[in-house]
Design a protein around this motif. Sequence first.
Motif, mmCIF file in Angstrom:
data_model
loop_
_atom_site.group_PDB
_atom_site.id
_atom_site.type_symbol
_atom_site.label_atom_id
_atom_site.label_comp_id
_atom_site.label_asym_id
_atom_site.label_seq_id
_atom_site.Cartn_x
_atom_site.Cartn_y
_atom_site.Cartn_z
ATOM 1 N N CYS A 206 -8.581 77.446 82.390
ATOM 2 C CA CYS A 206 -8.277 77.479 80.957
ATOM 3 C C CYS A 206 -9.356 78.315 80.288
ATOM 4 N N ALA A 207 -8.945 79.455 79.734
ATOM 5 C CA ALA A 207 -9.863 80.343 79.035
ATOM 6 C C ALA A 207 -9.894 79.966 77.569
ATOM 7 N N ALA A 208 -11.097 79.841 77.021
ATOM 8 C CA ALA A 208 -11.264 79.402 75.640
ATOM 9 C C ALA A 208 -11.986 80.452 74.819
ATOM 10 N N SER A 209 -11.633 80.524 73.552
ATOM 11 C CA SER A 209 -12.370 81.354 72.607
ATOM 12 C C SER A 209 -12.748 80.477 71.427
ATOM 13 N N GLY A 210 -13.866 80.780 70.794
ATOM 14 C CA GLY A 210 -14.341 79.950 69.704
ATOM 15 C C GLY A 210 -15.553 79.145 70.130
ATOM 16 N N MET A 211 -15.852 78.068 69.378
ATOM 17 C CA MET A 211 -17.054 77.264 69.595
ATOM 18 C C MET A 211 -16.847 76.288 70.749
ATOM 19 N N PHE A 212 -16.647 76.824 71.945
ATOM 20 C CA PHE A 212 -16.279 76.034 73.120
ATOM 21 C C PHE A 212 -17.294 74.953 73.427
ATOM 22 N N ASN A 213 -18.562 75.257 73.257
ATOM 23 C CA ASN A 213 -19.632 74.357 73.683
ATOM 24 C C ASN A 213 -19.657 73.042 72.922
ATOM 25 N N SER A 214 -19.012 72.952 71.770
ATOM 26 C CA SER A 214 -19.070 71.723 70.978
ATOM 27 C C SER A 214 -17.865 70.816 71.216
ATOM 28 N N TYR A 215 -17.042 71.178 72.177
ATOM 29 C CA TYR A 215 -15.806 70.445 72.386
ATOM 30 C C TYR A 215 -15.805 69.653 73.685
ATOM 31 N N THR A 216 -15.383 68.389 73.591
ATOM 32 C CA THR A 216 -14.927 67.676 74.772
ATOM 33 C C THR A 216 -13.597 68.298 75.178
ATOM 34 N N MET A 217 -13.425 68.566 76.458
ATOM 35 C CA MET A 217 -12.215 69.232 76.938
ATOM 36 C C MET A 217 -11.422 68.303 77.842
ATOM 37 N N GLY A 218 -10.115 68.453 77.810
ATOM 38 C CA GLY A 218 -9.269 67.600 78.626
ATOM 39 C C GLY A 218 -8.122 68.362 79.257
ATOM 40 N N TRP A 219 -7.621 67.800 80.334
ATOM 41 C CA TRP A 219 -6.376 68.239 80.957
ATOM 42 C C TRP A 219 -5.356 67.106 80.800
ATOM 43 N N PHE A 220 -4.165 67.478 80.386
ATOM 44 C CA PHE A 220 -3.052 66.554 80.272
ATOM 45 C C PHE A 220 -1.870 67.155 81.018
ATOM 46 N N ARG A 221 -0.867 66.334 81.305
ATOM 47 C CA ARG A 221 0.329 66.854 81.949
ATOM 48 C C ARG A 221 1.556 66.134 81.399
ATOM 49 N N GLN A 222 2.677 66.819 81.498
ATOM 50 C CA GLN A 222 3.931 66.246 81.031
ATOM 51 C C GLN A 222 5.040 66.636 81.987
ATOM 52 N N ALA A 223 5.646 65.622 82.573
ATOM 53 C CA ALA A 223 6.789 65.815 83.454
ATOM 54 C C ALA A 223 8.068 65.676 82.639
#
Length: 123
Positions: free
Chosen positions: A22-39
């Motif tokens: 997942c490529a991010a732009s912006g203030m990436f360092n201040s974010y908790t990041m998550g992966w979700f999925r939907q079937a």
Amino acid sequence: QVQLKESGGGLVEAGGSLRLSCAASGMFNSYTMGWFRQAPGKDREFVASITWGGKYTAHSDSVKGRFTISRDNVESMLYLQMNSLKAEDTAVYYCAANQYGNLRDPPAEYDSWGQGTQVTVSS
């Protein structure tokens, strides 16, 4: 806000591996990041999350021991290494950003979402 774009999905046989990015732009360092999925026909579900510095992670019980979340704050990238894939892992996978969020926050707390990448596991 950050802009997010996933890649790395595809078709794989059961027992195989994939690495989502997942490529991010912006203030990436201040974010908790998550992966979700939907079937198909199911609600979006939590897969894994990682704090802004990468020190703490959380994984759902269904993927614990098989999937690993990681991030590279220099490159503004989020990853999900998926091993020992099962047919039930088939879903669209999304990365999401949650500014100053907690590891177990629900999807509604996440500020930004990618467009998703399809993962299909054949049995």
